[in-house]
Scaffold this active site. Structure first.
Site, mmCIF file in Angstrom:
data_model
loop_
_atom_site.group_PDB
_atom_site.id
_atom_site.type_symbol
_atom_site.label_atom_id
_atom_site.label_comp_id
_atom_site.label_asym_id
_atom_site.label_seq_id
_atom_site.Cartn_x
_atom_site.Cartn_y
_atom_site.Cartn_z
ATOM 1 N N TYR A 1 8.510 0.044 21.279
ATOM 2 C CA TYR A 1 8.865 1.027 19.925
ATOM 3 C C TYR A 1 9.572 2.456 20.156
ATOM 4 O O TYR A 1 9.704 2.889 20.488
ATOM 5 C CB TYR A 1 8.027 0.965 18.613
ATOM 6 C CG TYR A 1 7.668 -0.376 18.601
ATOM 7 C CD1 TYR A 1 7.475 -1.355 17.403
ATOM 8 C CD2 TYR A 1 5.928 -0.595 18.734
ATOM 9 C CE1 TYR A 1 7.444 -2.733 17.003
ATOM 10 C CE2 TYR A 1 5.646 -1.964 18.607
ATOM 11 C CZ TYR A 1 6.516 -2.476 17.635
ATOM 12 O OH TYR A 1 5.881 -3.945 17.203
ATOM 13 N N ASP B 1 6.872 5.267 9.546
ATOM 14 C CA ASP B 1 7.764 5.357 11.238
ATOM 15 C C ASP B 1 9.976 5.057 11.231
ATOM 16 O O ASP B 1 10.323 5.719 12.072
ATOM 17 C CB ASP B 1 7.299 3.628 11.824
ATOM 18 C CG ASP B 1 5.919 4.014 12.457
ATOM 19 O OD1 ASP B 1 5.728 4.717 13.089
ATOM 20 O OD2 ASP B 1 5.449 2.864 13.013
ATOM 21 N N LEU C 1 11.823 -2.136 4.076
ATOM 22 C CA LEU C 1 12.170 -2.089 5.463
ATOM 23 C C LEU C 1 14.215 -2.395 6.169
ATOM 24 O O LEU C 1 13.906 -3.522 5.201
ATOM 25 C CB LEU C 1 11.515 -3.209 6.760
ATOM 26 C CG LEU C 1 12.157 -2.911 8.352
ATOM 27 C CD1 LEU C 1 11.730 -2.036 8.938
ATOM 28 C CD2 LEU C 1 11.729 -4.469 8.672
ATOM 29 N N HIS D 1 12.038 3.731 16.777
ATOM 30 C CA HIS D 1 11.787 4.419 15.346
ATOM 31 C C HIS D 1 12.965 5.360 16.063
ATOM 32 O O HIS D 1 12.916 6.464 15.108
ATOM 33 C CB HIS D 1 10.385 4.471 14.813
ATOM 34 C CG HIS D 1 10.358 3.151 14.904
ATOM 35 N ND1 HIS D 1 10.123 2.006 14.499
ATOM 36 C CD2 HIS D 1 8.633 3.145 15.591
ATOM 37 C CE1 HIS D 1 8.802 1.025 13.827
ATOM 38 N NE2 HIS D 1 8.505 1.520 14.719
ATOM 39 N N ARG E 1 -3.307 1.706 22.489
ATOM 40 C CA ARG E 1 -2.757 0.176 23.455
ATOM 41 C C ARG E 1 -2.562 0.316 24.571
ATOM 42 O O ARG E 1 -2.125 1.308 25.009
ATOM 43 C CB ARG E 1 -1.829 -0.095 21.918
ATOM 44 C CG ARG E 1 -2.068 -0.797 20.903
ATOM 45 C CD ARG E 1 -1.147 -0.852 19.401
ATOM 46 N NE ARG E 1 -0.456 0.186 19.036
ATOM 47 C CZ ARG E 1 0.755 0.615 18.009
ATOM 48 N NH1 ARG E 1 0.991 -0.679 17.528
ATOM 49 N NH2 ARG E 1 0.738 1.223 17.907
ATOM 50 N N ASP F 1 9.844 -6.161 -5.610
ATOM 51 C CA ASP F 1 10.954 -6.137 -4.106
ATOM 52 C C ASP F 1 11.961 -6.525 -5.106
ATOM 53 O O ASP F 1 12.232 -7.263 -6.266
ATOM 54 C CB ASP F 1 10.433 -7.977 -3.775
ATOM 55 C CG ASP F 1 11.755 -7.865 -2.246
ATOM 56 O OD1 ASP F 1 10.411 -7.071 -0.797
ATOM 57 O OD2 ASP F 1 12.750 -8.414 -2.219
ATOM 58 N N LYS G 1 4.099 2.675 21.834
ATOM 59 C CA LYS G 1 5.206 3.851 21.346
ATOM 60 C C LYS G 1 6.240 4.537 21.834
ATOM 61 O O LYS G 1 6.549 4.250 23.384
ATOM 62 C CB LYS G 1 3.904 4.754 20.868
ATOM 63 C CG LYS G 1 2.755 3.951 19.619
ATOM 64 C CD LYS G 1 3.500 3.718 18.298
ATOM 65 C CE LYS G 1 3.782 4.253 17.709
ATOM 66 N NZ LYS G 1 4.872 4.004 16.578
ATOM 67 N N ASN H 1 1.375 5.758 13.545
ATOM 68 C CA ASN H 1 0.849 4.455 14.089
ATOM 69 C C ASN H 1 -0.357 3.709 13.929
ATOM 70 O O ASN H 1 -1.008 3.965 14.665
ATOM 71 C CB ASN H 1 1.333 5.055 15.829
ATOM 72 C CG ASN H 1 0.014 6.082 15.706
ATOM 73 O OD1 ASN H 1 -0.560 6.519 15.773
ATOM 74 N ND2 ASN H 1 -0.784 6.052 17.242
ATOM 75 N N MET H 2 0.157 3.586 12.806
ATOM 76 C CA MET H 2 -1.138 2.925 12.285
ATOM 77 C C MET H 2 -2.540 1.495 12.935
ATOM 78 O O MET H 2 -3.642 1.947 13.264
ATOM 79 C CB MET H 2 -0.301 2.574 10.770
ATOM 80 C CG MET H 2 -0.451 3.125 10.231
ATOM 81 S SD MET H 2 -0.582 1.982 7.951
ATOM 82 C CE MET H 2 -1.976 1.112 8.097
ATOM 83 N N GLU I 1 11.714 -2.971 17.428
ATOM 84 C CA GLU I 1 11.536 -3.075 16.693
ATOM 85 C C GLU I 1 13.407 -3.812 15.951
ATOM 86 O O GLU I 1 13.207 -4.786 14.293
ATOM 87 C CB GLU I 1 11.316 -1.913 15.541
ATOM 88 C CG GLU I 1 12.686 -0.712 15.355
ATOM 89 C CD GLU I 1 12.127 0.349 16.529
ATOM 90 O OE1 GLU I 1 12.825 0.943 16.723
ATOM 91 O OE2 GLU I 1 11.509 0.011 17.382
ATOM 92 N N VAL J 1 -0.206 7.920 8.614
ATOM 93 C CA VAL J 1 -0.336 7.801 10.128
ATOM 94 C C VAL J 1 0.811 6.765 10.319
ATOM 95 O O VAL J 1 1.218 6.234 10.544
ATOM 96 C CB VAL J 1 -0.812 6.944 9.981
ATOM 97 C CG1 VAL J 1 -1.643 7.129 12.774
ATOM 98 C CG2 VAL J 1 -2.314 8.344 9.781
#
Length: 364
Positions: free
Chosen positions: A94, A270, A240, A96, A15, A198, A75, A300-301, A118, A298
């Site tokens: 981002y 993340d 999250l 994280h 990206r 949830d 990232k 950074n999917m 985020e 992963v």
């Protein structure tokens, strides 16, 4: 303002912080944009596409970081990039940080102002810069999980949606937020048996109405999670807590109770992951087997679908880049408290309370 766009260097991250359409808008507003050569190739934009909209091209990342007042990335900066930041410079990407103390310490040493996509918030409390990538990761999680259930990938040898006379796979999704809902949409569309867990009853009611009974819902308790996980063929972690480390909802014993060849996809990785057996992986080596269960974690999917992700992310970030470029950090944050909520590190200190708590550091 001088805006810099370096090429992403995280493993298999294609990206780019600004696509040519965004650069065109910024240049038209009177700003200069310096783009590292090759930065957009991974999403289908060559250097000529950037030059055509008025970008200046830089030979390497060092030149971008040296010249830019505002650095726009995707990232989190790798440590070599953190070392190129300087006091007073603004980084917009981002981060994280709750699960990455070395990066936090490196950003503190730099003296730069680091704004995390985020934790930027909208007036309604939503996370507008996390939402598009959460949607991508949620939809991807089911695609990935369906593939990993193939016997050739180490899975149980199941077709997610089954066939007439053969039951579909059971998909359990922890969290009914943006990524969890996106995962549920795809899983239901593929005719899996889907359960969303949830802690918010209002959200469970919304999901029940939204899906018209096509999925099951369960209120989050240790007992309900344990029961659902034990029978899951595909477990998706989609919880999250903005800025904070993800809560650990699934322990090793629960994973051990799953059937051999079941699959875990932990979108929350993340932020440290919501499953005890999760550990960060990369697109170069995305999976491992723990307790007989295939894990995909992963960090950074969305990078795997770089073109879709970069365009979706730019749609969300461009208004904020415009504001930062036009007004500077201090004024832009004063005008928009939601943007101010994105500031994680500033002038050597962690200033976001949730991040500071997760790292065991004092904020402000």
């Amino acid at each position: 303002m001088k805006i810099g766009v370096p090429k992403e260097i995280k493993v298999h991250e294609y990206r780019v912080g600004l696509v040519p359409a965004s650069v065109r808008e910024l240049v038209a507003a009177g700003h200069s944009v310096l783009v590292e050569r090759g930065a957009g190739v991974g999403v289908g934009f060559d250097d000529a596409a950037y030059e055509a909209v008025g970008a200046q091209m830089a030979a390497d990342a060092r030149a971008v970081f040296a010249a830019a007042e505002l650095v726009v990335k995707v990232k989190e900066p790798q440590l070599v990039e953190c070392a190129m930041l300087r006091p007073g410079q603004v980084l917009f990407t981002y981060l994280h940080l709750a699960a990455d103390r070395p990066q936090a310490e490196a950003l503190m040493r730099s003296g730069a102002h680091a704004i995390a996509y985020e934790t930027v918030t909208a007036r309604d409390g939503s996370l507008p810069l996390l939402t598009p990538m959460s949607e991508v990761a949620g939809r991807m999680s089911v695609q990935v999980g369906a593939t990993l259930l193939h016997k050739s990938a180490g899975g149980r040898g199941m077709l997610l949606g089954g066939v007439p006379g053969v039951a579909p796979a059971k998909v359990v999704i922890l969290g009914g937020g943006v990524s969890g809902t996106a995962a549920a949409e795809i899983a239901c569309g593929m005719r899996a048996e889907v359960t969303v867990i949830d802690k918010s009853l209002p959200r469970l009611r919304e999901l029940d109405a939204l899906f018209g009974g096509r999925l099951k819902t369960a209120f989050s308790t240790a007992a309900s999670i344990e029961a659902a996980v034990s029978s899951a063929d595909l477990l998706i972690g989609a919880v999250l807590v903005p800025g904070a480390a993800a809560p650990r909802l699934v322990n090793r014993a629960m994973i051990r109770a799953m059937r051999p060849g079941a699959v875990v996809v932990d979108i929350a990785i993340d932020q440290g992951g919501c499953i005890e057996t999760s550990r960060p992986t990369t697109h170069a080596d995305p999976t491992y087997v723990e307790e007989g269960v295939v894990h995909y974690c992963v960090t950074n999917m969305p990078g795997a679908v770089a073109q879709t992700s970069a365009l979706a992310l730019n749609n969300a970030t461009l208004p904020y880049v415009r504001a930062l470029a036009a007004d500077g950090l201090e004024v832009a944050c004063r005008k928009d408290s939601g943007l101010a909520a994105g500031l994680n590190v500033s002038a050597g200190r962690v200033v976001h309370a949730a991040v500071a708590e997760a790292l065991g550091l004092a904020s402000r």
